[in-house]
Motif scaffolding. Structure first.
Motif, mmCIF file in Angstrom:
data_model
loop_
_atom_site.group_PDB
_atom_site.id
_atom_site.type_symbol
_atom_site.label_atom_id
_atom_site.label_comp_id
_atom_site.label_asym_id
_atom_site.label_seq_id
_atom_site.Cartn_x
_atom_site.Cartn_y
_atom_site.Cartn_z
ATOM 1 N N LEU A 87 1.464 -0.920 -0.064
ATOM 2 C CA LEU A 87 0.048 0.038 -0.126
ATOM 3 C C LEU A 87 0.601 1.478 0.084
ATOM 4 C CD1 LEU A 87 -2.616 -1.143 2.860
ATOM 5 C CD2 LEU A 87 -3.030 -0.677 0.382
ATOM 6 N N GLY A 88 0.985 1.659 -1.020
ATOM 7 C CA GLY A 88 1.867 2.912 -0.705
ATOM 8 C C GLY A 88 1.204 4.023 -2.318
ATOM 9 N N ASP A 89 1.132 5.701 -1.524
ATOM 10 C CA ASP A 89 1.452 7.232 -2.420
ATOM 11 C C ASP A 89 1.895 7.211 -3.978
ATOM 12 O OD1 ASP A 89 3.829 7.525 -1.812
ATOM 13 O OD2 ASP A 89 3.090 9.000 0.086
ATOM 14 N N LEU A 90 2.166 6.367 -4.114
ATOM 15 C CA LEU A 90 2.975 6.291 -5.736
ATOM 16 C C LEU A 90 3.663 7.813 -6.168
ATOM 17 C CD1 LEU A 90 3.162 4.415 -7.813
ATOM 18 C CD2 LEU A 90 1.257 4.820 -9.302
ATOM 19 N N SER A 91 3.472 8.764 -5.169
ATOM 20 C CA SER A 91 4.173 9.871 -5.128
ATOM 21 C C SER A 91 5.341 10.096 -6.186
ATOM 22 C CB SER A 91 5.441 10.233 -4.233
ATOM 23 O OG SER A 91 5.487 11.130 -3.962
ATOM 24 N N TRP A 92 6.150 8.661 -7.031
ATOM 25 C CA TRP A 92 6.864 9.039 -8.517
ATOM 26 C C TRP A 92 6.619 9.724 -9.748
ATOM 27 C CZ3 TRP A 92 11.813 10.027 -10.584
ATOM 28 C CH2 TRP A 92 11.496 9.999 -11.682
ATOM 29 N N ALA A 93 4.713 9.098 -9.692
ATOM 30 C CA ALA A 93 4.285 8.892 -10.618
ATOM 31 C C ALA A 93 3.702 10.935 -10.526
ATOM 32 C CB ALA A 93 2.527 8.553 -10.218
ATOM 33 N N GLN A 94 3.506 11.359 -11.141
ATOM 34 C CA GLN A 94 3.522 12.984 -10.775
ATOM 35 C C GLN A 94 1.616 13.106 -10.799
ATOM 36 O OE1 GLN A 94 5.634 14.420 -10.976
ATOM 37 N NE2 GLN A 94 5.792 15.696 -12.829
ATOM 38 N N GLN A 95 0.735 12.038 -10.561
ATOM 39 C CA GLN A 95 -0.618 11.776 -10.469
ATOM 40 C C GLN A 95 -0.290 10.819 -9.133
ATOM 41 O OE1 GLN A 95 0.507 10.649 -12.443
ATOM 42 N NE2 GLN A 95 -0.180 8.340 -12.825
ATOM 43 N N SER A 96 0.151 10.801 -8.229
ATOM 44 C CA SER A 96 0.358 9.420 -7.391
ATOM 45 C C SER A 96 -1.328 8.950 -7.361
ATOM 46 C CB SER A 96 0.626 10.793 -6.525
ATOM 47 O OG SER A 96 1.415 10.899 -6.493
ATOM 48 N N ARG A 97 -1.224 8.059 -6.057
ATOM 49 C CA ARG A 97 -2.592 7.698 -5.973
ATOM 50 C C ARG A 97 -3.646 7.823 -5.030
ATOM 51 N NH1 ARG A 97 0.132 2.298 -5.539
ATOM 52 N NH2 ARG A 97 -0.746 2.012 -7.957
ATOM 53 N N THR A 98 -4.491 7.581 -4.644
ATOM 54 C CA THR A 98 -5.130 7.965 -3.313
ATOM 55 C C THR A 98 -6.380 7.269 -3.739
ATOM 56 O OG1 THR A 98 -5.883 9.801 -5.006
ATOM 57 C CG2 THR A 98 -4.804 10.608 -3.371
ATOM 58 N N HIS A 99 -6.655 7.225 -2.389
ATOM 59 C CA HIS A 99 -7.983 6.184 -2.097
ATOM 60 C C HIS A 99 -9.449 7.034 -1.783
ATOM 61 C CE1 HIS A 99 -6.084 2.540 -2.686
ATOM 62 N NE2 HIS A 99 -4.926 3.023 -2.284
ATOM 63 N N ASP A 100 -10.506 6.703 -1.835
ATOM 64 C CA ASP A 100 -11.052 6.952 -1.250
ATOM 65 C C ASP A 100 -12.414 5.934 -0.093
ATOM 66 O OD1 ASP A 100 -11.954 9.478 -3.208
ATOM 67 O OD2 ASP A 100 -12.404 8.207 -4.148
ATOM 68 N N ALA A 101 -12.180 6.357 0.508
ATOM 69 C CA ALA A 101 -12.091 5.449 2.491
ATOM 70 C C ALA A 101 -12.041 6.246 3.772
ATOM 71 C CB ALA A 101 -10.596 4.823 1.813
ATOM 72 N N LEU A 102 -12.833 5.654 4.344
ATOM 73 C CA LEU A 102 -13.119 5.699 6.230
ATOM 74 C C LEU A 102 -11.843 4.914 6.603
ATOM 75 C CD1 LEU A 102 -14.281 6.574 8.069
ATOM 76 C CD2 LEU A 102 -15.957 4.122 8.136
ATOM 77 N N LEU A 103 -11.271 5.804 7.556
ATOM 78 C CA LEU A 103 -10.204 5.198 8.399
ATOM 79 C C LEU A 103 -10.501 5.348 9.261
ATOM 80 C CD1 LEU A 103 -7.238 3.342 8.460
ATOM 81 C CD2 LEU A 103 -6.262 5.618 7.739
ATOM 82 N N VAL A 104 -10.501 4.291 11.133
ATOM 83 C CA VAL A 104 -10.262 4.273 12.356
ATOM 84 C C VAL A 104 -9.477 4.093 12.429
ATOM 85 C CG1 VAL A 104 -11.298 3.821 13.768
ATOM 86 C CG2 VAL A 104 -13.231 4.270 11.550
#
Length: 426
Positions: free
Chosen positions: A124-141
């Motif tokens: 599970l990574g943010d993929l910051s190297w890619a210019q667009q990076s990666r995000t999730h639409d999520a609920l985190l407790v």
């Protein structure tokens, strides 16, 4: 939406005992010369050259019981639109938009579009190297106890591709998007004086063509142990369940590396093993790192896993990676990273006549120079990579192993704090 966000922050500034608003800008252009990046360069083909830029505005608000984050970004190739235009092919979107509320005690809830990054970004990574990076639409407790070194995170997500509400009145079939339909995970981390231990339980539900949902489970652990100038880092993951084609999954990832401090330099020796699927196998025995930052692990030229299959007969062959990495400083604000990878296939690979090929795929060399400027506000990266491929790599990736397969890039990052304001209620 931006004005609503600012108005909300202004109102909050007058209602809490203390609060802070920080605005940070980022401009990050990267120029790339590609002649063998991601695959062996075809004979006689021209190399590719382009400049891609990421521009971001980070807005962060913090108060005793509340955190808000809103990150806007624009990702574009220089010159991909006419100077006078009414349409723009660039990506302009909201990269992150989340709120985190204190629930009770050490518990909090974070919800919205967010980066998810754990354990060095292996799975599970943010993929910051890619210019667009990666995000999730999520609920985190989250439960976090820093004094005791404990963290427990529980998360869930449910996705649908509804163009605009209220057009969705019936059905829940999720199609046309390369994403999970539903996802849940539990992550636990314990920090020790000389190391740490993490455990991950992850469930990934993909929409199958027959309208059912295929669930794949990943169970993993990472442990880090430091002793003197040495550090031992190990990870083990097992996948089971079914993939989106409803094939039974049974796959493994194992990784270990040993790092040593040699003066100011750091030397790392290690290996990664990701199981693959051989010709004729009915099960899916290829491990899928899913949402990891794979660019970080399996060579910077992205021949493996970075949205870039390495397959035979539609089956991922897996990967064995032996590597030696060296990191050493250059002056007070510079450093040089040197990586050497040896890649092999863990399953049998055949040529066009059915003859078995040697398992060795190739050798990759990566070098990256980094220099900080203006007290860390700006940085310069210079990168050079070279792939020495084999006939086996050519068989599963295409292209020509006898081409000069290289990748050269440079990136400038400017990321200043534009505004920072704190207020104490009188």
């Amino acid at each position: 939406m931006r004005y609503l966000f600012v108005c909300l922050l202004v109102a909050l500034l007058h209602t809490v005992s203390w609060s802070q608003l920080t605005l940070t800008g980022e401009i990050r252009p990267r120029a790339e010369y590609r002649q063998g990046f991601k695959r062996l360069h075809p004979a006689g083909a021209d190399a590719a050259f382009f400049i891609e830029q990421r521009s971001r505005l980070y807005m962060n608000y913090q108060a005793p019981k509340l955190k808000l984050q809103l990150n806007l970004q624009d990702v574009r190739i220089w010159g991909n639109a006419s100077q006078i235009y009414k349409s723009d092919p660039a990506l302009t979107n909201v990269h992150e938009a989340w709120a985190e509320l204190a629930i009770a005690g050490r518990w909090s809830a974070k919800f919205g579009r967010q980066e998810i990054d754990y354990d060095g970004a292996r799975f599970l990574g943010d993929l910051s190297w890619a210019q667009q990076s990666r995000t999730h639409d999520a609920l985190l407790v989250k439960y976090e106890h820093p004094d005791k070194g404990w963290k427990l995170h529980l998360a869930g997500a449910y996705n649908q591709n509804v163009p605009f509400e209220p057009t969705k009145l019936t059905g829940n079939f999720y199609e046309g998007v390369n994403n999970y339909k539903t996802m849940q995970y539990a992550w636990m981390n314990k920090q020790f004086p000389e190391g740490s231990l993490s455990v991950l339980l992850h469930n990934d539900g993909r929409q199958a063509a027959d309208t059912t949902v295929a669930f794949r489970q990943t169970l993993g652990t990472r442990w880090v142990k430091k002793f003197g100038p040495f550090s031992l880092d190990g990870e083990l993951y097992f996948q089971t369940g079914k993939d989106a084609a409803r094939k039974e999954v049974s796959a493994l990832l194992a990784a270990a590396n040993l790092s040593a401090k040699l003066g100011k330099a750091t030397l790392t020796l290690g290996t990664d093993y990701l199981s693959g699927t051989g010709v004729g196998e009915t099960k899916n025995t290829a491990f899928d790192p899913l949402y990891g930052t794979n660019h970080k692990f399996y060579g910077y030229m992205d021949y493996f896993y970075v949205g870039n299959p390495h397959q035979q007969d539609g089956r991922t062959v897996g990967l064995v990676d032996f590597f030696l990495k060296n990191n050493f400083p250059l002056g007070k604000a510079g450093k040089l990273d040197l990586h050497l990878h040896g890649f092999a296939a863990p399953v049998e690979v055949l040529d066009g006549t059915g003859k078995e090929l040697k398992p060795y795929l190739g050798t990759e060399f990566d070098a990256v120079f980094t220099r900080q400027f203006f007290d860390g506000i700006a940085s310069l990266n210079l990168g050079y990579s070279q792939m020495f491929g084999t006939a086996t790599l050519e068989a599963i990736k295409g292209g020509d192993r006898n081409s000069f397969n290289t990748w050269i890039w440079t990136m400038v990052t400017v990321k200043p704090v534009l505004f920072s304001s704190s207020k104490v209620k009188e």
